[in-house]
Design an enzyme around this catalytic site. Structure first.
Site, short mmCIF file in Angstrom:
data_model
loop_
_atom_site.label_atom_id
_atom_site.label_comp_id
_atom_site.label_asym_id
_atom_site.label_seq_id
_atom_site.Cartn_x
_atom_site.Cartn_y
_atom_site.Cartn_z
N ARG A 171 -7.04 -36.72 9.01
CA ARG A 171 -8.36 -36.08 8.96
C ARG A 171 -8.85 -34.99 8.09
O ARG A 171 -7.84 -34.02 7.93
CB ARG A 171 -8.83 -35.37 10.33
CG ARG A 171 -9.34 -36.75 11.41
CD ARG A 171 -10.04 -36.34 12.39
NE ARG A 171 -9.57 -34.92 13.02
CZ ARG A 171 -10.19 -34.18 13.86
NH1 ARG A 171 -11.57 -34.37 14.00
NH2 ARG A 171 -9.48 -33.00 14.31
N ASP A 226 -0.41 -28.71 16.21
CA ASP A 226 -1.82 -28.93 16.96
C ASP A 226 -2.07 -28.04 18.02
O ASP A 226 -3.07 -27.82 18.50
CB ASP A 226 -1.80 -30.51 16.92
CG ASP A 226 -0.72 -31.16 17.67
OD1 ASP A 226 0.44 -30.40 17.93
OD2 ASP A 226 -0.63 -32.29 17.94
N SER A 259 1.54 -31.21 12.67
CA SER A 259 2.11 -31.35 14.14
C SER A 259 3.36 -32.03 14.14
O SER A 259 3.52 -32.96 14.81
CB SER A 259 1.03 -32.12 14.96
OG SER A 259 -0.39 -31.61 14.73
#
Ligand code: GLC
Length: 469
Positions: A101, A215, A162
Site C-alpha cells: 500500500r 507493522d 514487516s
C-alpha cells in the site's frame, strides 16, 4: 500430553463436538477425538509456554545472549508514543504481505485523514530479485504521487516493512531474514532503506524517507495517538508478531543515546519463538507436515501455529488424514483437498461464523472442493476448524501474558491489527476470555487499530519531526 486442567474458556474448540447434534448420534471415532485432542492446550500448558516466552524475551534483551537468542527483541529506535499534537502531511509505504500500500496521511489535532491505494505483489515479485521488488515499489509510489497531483512533492515518508530487521537507527535497517513466503534475492543482510532509495533513484522518484517501522510498531503508534494506555502492539494477520514499550535500562543491546525519554519500542519478532525446539511437545504431526511445505522450513514455528498464512493448511492436513482413514467424506478425498494451501484460512472464518444449525457454509465450501459430505462430516470439519483457531488464540495469549508480566502494569491496552483478528468470528472473544484466565490480576483491553500499520509509519515520521523541531 495431560490436559486435565483445560481452560474453562468459552468455545474450547477441542471439546466442541456438539453433543446436541442429532445427526451425530454415535460418539466420534477414536481417531477424530485423538486429532481434536492433539490441538488442545491446558491452562498449565499455557503457563509453561508463557514462561518460556518470558525466558526467550530476557535472552533477546541481554547483550551477552542476544546472538544466540531465538526471539530477537529488536530495538525499533521509536522512543516516544504520539501525544496527539503531531501534524502535517506524510507519505507512507506498507509492505508485509502480498498486498502493498501507498498512503498519503494528513495529521491534524489528533485527527487522521488518509488516502491510499493497494497494489498487488505477484508471487514472482515476492520470490524474484530484490531489485525487481524495490523497483515495483518505486513505480507504485510514482504512480500514486502522480494520481494525487503530488508528482514532485517531497513529503517525509515512513516505510512499514514487516519483516525481521536489525535497526541501527530510525531509518537504517538490515533485513535479517525473509518470512511469510518472501524470498526476493539480495535483500537479506542489506539495508532496506538504502535499497528503496536506490530503486527510487533508478526510477527518478523523489523520496525523503525518515523512518522504517515494523507493522507491530505502526499499530501501537496509531492506537496510542488516541489512547494513552496502549503499551503493546499485536499483529494477527498473514503472520504474527508483537512489540511493546521497554525501559532502556532493560535493553542490554541498546546502542543509541541515553537521553530522555529513556524507553524504546521493542519489535519482539516473536514468530520465531520455538525455532530452538522448545515448542516441539505442543506441535502436532500436521504442524510438522505443513512446515515441510513452506519456503522457510523449521523457522517461525510459533507464527506457523497462530497466523492466517498457515491455519487453513493445518486444517486441510487433518481433514486429509481423517478422509483417508474413512472417518470423513465416505473415505473419498478430492484432488482439491489433496492440494497444498487449497483450504484457506478464510474458510475457518466462514465455517465458524455460520450460526445455522445445518452448517450450510461448511457444506458449500466442501462441495466447492469436490467433496461429498454427510451432516456428521460437517460437524467434524467444523470441530477441526474450531480446535485449530482456538489453539491459535490460546498461544497468542500465552505470549501476551509474558509481555504483560514484563511490563508490570495493572491496566493496559493492546493495539491489534490483522485480518485474522478482524475477520475471525471468535478470535477476539476467545482471547479476552483466555487473558482473563491467564492474567486475572491485570485489566487488559484489546483495541482494534484499524489501518494501524500504514498510519503508524506516518506517525513515527511525525513524532520524529516533532522531536527534532
Ligand atoms: C512476520 C514478520 C514480522 C511481522 C509479522 C506480522 O512475523 O517477521 O516482522 O511483524 O510477520 O506481519
Amino acid at each position: 500430553m495431560a490436559n486435565t486442567d483445560n481452560l474453562t474458556g468459552i468455545n474450547d474448540g477441542n471439546r466442541q463436538m456438539k453433543t446436541s447434534d442429532k445427526e451425530l448420534s454415535t460418539k466420534p471415532a477414536a481417531e477424530v477425538t485423538e486429532i481434536l485432542e492433539s490441538f488442545s492446550l491446558s491452562k498449565s500448558n499455557l503457563q509453561e509456554i508463557s514462561q518460556l516466552m518470558r525466558q526467550n524475551m530476557d535472552r533477546g534483551l541481554n547483550s551477552a545472549t542476544n546472538a544466540s537468542a531465538i526471539v530477537k527483541m529488536y530495538p525499533s529506535f521509536v522512543r516516544s508514543l504520539p501525544d496527539g499534537t503531531e501534524k502535517g502531511d506524510f507519505f507512507a509505504l506498507d509492505l508485509g504481505g502480498s498486498n502493498f500500500r501507498v498512503l498519503l496521511v494528513q495529521l491534524l489535532d489528533g485527527d487522521v485523514k488518509m488516502k491510499s491505494k493497494i497494489y498487488k505483489i505477484s508471487q514472482e515479485t515476492m520470490t524474484g530479485t530484490g531489485e525487481q521488488l524495490f523497483d515495483s515499489i518505486a513505480d507504485s509510489l510514482a504512480e500514486f504521487k502522480a494520481e494525487q497531483g503530488l508528482g514532485d512533492t517531497d513529503l517525509p515518508l515512513g516505510f512499514t516493512f514487516s519483516f525481521p530487521c536489525k535497526q541501527m537507527g530510525l531509518a537504517t535497517a538490515t533485513l535479517v531474514k525473509w518470512t511469510k513466503g518472501f524470498t526476493a534475492s539480495n535483500v537479506e543482510g542489506k539495508d532496506v532503506v538504502q535499497l528503496l532509495k536506490e530503486a527510487c533513484k533508478r526510477k527518478n522518484v523523489n523520496l525523503q524517507i525518515v523512518a522504517l517501522v515494523n507493522d507491530t510498531v505502526g499499530t501501537l503508534m496509531s492506537c496510542a495517538y488516541s489512547c494513552r494506555d496502549a503499551y503493546i502492539g499485536l499483529i494477527l494477520g498473514t503472520g504474527t508478531n508483537a512489540c511493546y514499550m521497554e525501559k532502556l535500562s532493560d535493553v542490554g543491546t541498546w546502542t543509541g543515546d541515553d537521553k530522555e525519554p529513556r524507553e524504546v519500542i521493542i519489535n519482539m519478532e516473536w514468530g520465531a519463538f520455538g525455532d530452538d525446539g522448545c515448542l516441539d511437545d505442543y506441535r502436532t504431526e500436521f504442524d510438522r507436515e505443513m512446515d515441510g511445505l513452506t519456503l522457510n522450513k523449521s523457522k517461525q514455528l510459533y507464527e506457523k501455529m497462530i497466523s492466517g498464512m498457515y491455519l487453513g493448511e493445518i486444517v486441510r492436513l487433518a481433514l486429509v488424514k481423517l478422509g483417508s482413514s474413512g472417518h470423513l467424506f465416505g473415505g473419498k478425498v478430492s484432488e482439491d483437498l489433496k492440494t497444498a494451501w487449497k483450504f484457506e484460512t478464510r474458510f475457518l472464518t466462514d465455517i465458524e461464523g455460520d450460526a445455522s444449525s445445518e452448517n450450510a457454509e461448511c457444506r458449500s465450501i466442501l462441495t466447492n472442493l469436490g467433496l461429498t459430505t454427510s451432516p456428521s462430516d460437517l460437524t467434524i470439519v467444523r470441530s477441526v476448524c474450531v480446535a485449530v483457531s482456538t489453539r491459535a488464540a490460546k498461544l497468542a495469549v500465552a505470549g501476551l501474558a509474558a509481555v504483560i508480566s514484563k511490563i508490570g502494569l495493572n491496566e493496559l491496552t493492546i493495539a491489534v491489527d490483522g485480518s485474522l483478528y478482524k475477520k475471525h468470528p471468535t478470535f477476539k472473544p476467545n482471547m479476552e476470555q483466555f487473558l482473563k484466565e491467564l492474567v486475572p490480576s491485570v485489566s487488559v483491553k484489546l483495541m482494534l487499530s484499524e489501518d494501524g500499520s500504514g498510519k503508524g509509519a506516518a506517525l513515527v515520521a511525525a513524532v520524529a519531526a516533532r522531536l527534532s523541531s
